[in-house]
Design a protein around this motif. Structure first.
Motif, PDB file in Angstrom:
ATOM      1  N   GLU A  51      28.179  16.142   8.560  1.00 48.28           N
ATOM      2  CA  GLU A  51      27.002  15.881   9.391  1.00 48.28           C
ATOM      3  C   GLU A  51      25.929  15.175   8.555  1.00 48.28           C
ATOM      4  O   GLU A  51      25.331  14.207   8.974  1.00 48.28           O
ATOM      5  CB  GLU A  51      26.477  17.202   9.937  1.00 48.28           C
ATOM      6  N   ARG A  52      25.695  15.701   7.362  1.00 48.16           N
ATOM      7  CA  ARG A  52      24.744  15.064   6.440  1.00 48.16           C
ATOM      8  C   ARG A  52      24.954  15.580   5.019  1.00 48.16           C
ATOM      9  O   ARG A  52      25.534  16.652   4.818  1.00 48.16           O
ATOM     10  CB  ARG A  52      23.298  15.292   6.882  1.00 48.16           C
ATOM     11  N   GLU A  53      24.454  14.793   4.075  1.00 50.70           N
ATOM     12  CA  GLU A  53      24.494  15.173   2.659  1.00 50.70           C
ATOM     13  C   GLU A  53      23.102  14.968   2.096  1.00 50.70           C
ATOM     14  O   GLU A  53      22.473  13.932   2.381  1.00 50.70           O
ATOM     15  CB  GLU A  53      25.480  14.292   1.898  1.00 50.70           C
ATOM     16  N   LEU A  54      22.615  15.908   1.326  1.00 49.78           N
ATOM     17  CA  LEU A  54      21.276  15.740   0.766  1.00 49.78           C
ATOM     18  C   LEU A  54      21.146  16.475  -0.558  1.00 49.78           C
ATOM     19  O   LEU A  54      21.971  17.350  -0.870  1.00 49.78           O
ATOM     20  CB  LEU A  54      20.210  16.226   1.749  1.00 49.78           C
TER      21      LEU A  54
END
Lengths: 197, 201
Positions: A51-54
């Motif tokens: 979904e996302r990487e941060l």
């Protein structure tokens, strides 16, 4: 007066709990026919998609346990709620957020401070099964406790419908013979299964 | 007979015929919803859950693919003298295959160690909560045998029965003009609580 109270309680409790009973019936159908879904999706676990990487720039107290770390990460992602957490052999912390609609897996790698957020692929049968199996008293979240209370209400409701239904049937003299036949038929079949299965 | 009468009779007779299942699903939900309580209660007894029946070498050749797992499980059970029960076979790890054989009253697990070709057979101590949850969880059409499959058909009938009770109950409620307003309040309160919890859980 008592009879009327029984009838009204039977009806209003049923009207209130309709969504739960409908969900339990449909989800049981899906679980009873799991083979259909296995044929469609395969037998492995439901896959996750990124979904996302941060980069996580927060810091943890030196003596923080896994539960403290997972709650801090989830809160920072605005995803706090019922979850399980484990530490992998490579040191990464894996949080499984048990969201009813969209379960997520969040992996925190301490060395790179990277957070990987993955969401479970949407499948109707998996969603229904999560619903059916949802408990709540042990999670420590008020919302989950509320759900667990509603499950208890459904259990009490089922017992009450069975007993009050018998009461209402017995009051209708015209249905006693056929009703007794239906009841005895059901009990006999059930007893047979108890012996044979 | 009017439709309203037919509706009432269907609601009633279906409920009476399926009462044992309905009652069982209700009462067996308790150990599911309060697992910790039942586990702690049993742990206080200090009794082992599984008892070793045998530990020996097996002559059954291990499976070489996923499809061969179930026939392998059946052969292991047959070798152990267990027949006619429902069972499942699972690859626990590359070196271990587990076979669970279960009836309402008795459960047995077989653990097959691939590298040693050794199999252990363990019987589970009877527990009322597990007896109930076992009945609750029984279903599916993967098992062989007419009686096993007919139980799953009854599970379908119970589910359809619940849907029919909901529909026929709503019809009966609508027929009681004096109860429409309070009925709407009950339905809306239930629906809002349910949707609200679903979205936030």
């Amino acid at each position: 007066m008592f009879s009327r109270l029984v009838r009204r309680s039977h009806m209003y409790l049923a009207l209130f709990l309709t969504p739960w009973m409908l969900m339990y019936a449909v989800s049981t159908l899906a679980m009873n026919h799991r083979a259909v879904f296995v044929e469609r999706y395969g037998s492995g676990p439901v896959p996750f998609h990124t979904e996302r990487e941060l980069v996580y720039d927060g810091s943890f107290p030196p003596d923080a346990d896994l539960k403290t770390i997972s709650r801090q990460i989830l809160t920072s992602l605005d995803l706090d709620g019922s979850h399980g957490v484990t530490r992998r052999k490579d040191g990464a912390i894996v949080i499984n957020r048990n969201d009813l609609i969209t379960p997520r897996r969040i992996t925190f790698t301490p060395d790179s401070r990277m957070l990987l957020v993955e969401r479970m692929e949407r499948r109707s049968n998996a969603f229904l099964e999560r619903f059916h199996r949802r408990r709540g008293y042990a999670t420590g979240y008020r919302l989950d406790t509320s759900w667990a209370v509603t499950v208890d209400v459904v259990i009490v409701g089922m017992m009450f419908w069975a007993i009050s239904g018998l009461w209402m049937w017995w009051e209708m003299k015209v249905t006693r013979a056929l009703g007794a036949l239906a009841l005895l038929g059901g009990i006999s079949l059930y007893a047979l299964y108890l012996v044979m299965l | 007979m009017t439709f309203a009468q037919l509706n009432r009779r269907t609601h009633l007779y279906l409920a009476l015929a399926l009462l044992p299942w309905f009652f069982m699903y209700g009462i067996s939900s308790l150990p599911f919803a309060h697992t910790q309580f039942f586990e702690q209660r049993d742990a206080a007894k200090g009794l082992p859950l599984w008892t070793l029946r045998s530990d020996r070498l097996s002559a059954v050749p291990p499976p070489d693919n996923e499809k061969a797992l179930r026939p392998f499980g059946a052969a292991l059970l047959s070798e152990a003298g267990i027949s006619g029960t429902a069972f499942g076979t699972y690859q626990q790890s590359p070196n271990q295959i587990n076979v669970y054989s279960y009836s309402f009253w008795k459960s047995t697990q077989l653990k097959y160690y691939v590298d040693q070709k050794r199999v252990t057979v363990e019987d589970r101590r009877f527990r009322w909560d597990q007896f109930l949850t076992g009945m609750h969880g029984r279903g599916g059409f993967e098992q062989e045998g007419l009686v096993q499959l007919s139980w799953s058909v009854v599970v379908d009938i119970v589910c359809l029965g619940i849907i029919i009770w909901i529909a026929s109950g709503l019809y009966m409620w609508w027929g009681l003009a004096g109860h429409r307003a309070w009925g709407w309040i009950a339905i809306l309160a239930g629906a809002i609580s349910f949707i609200g919890l679903t979205l936030r859980l």
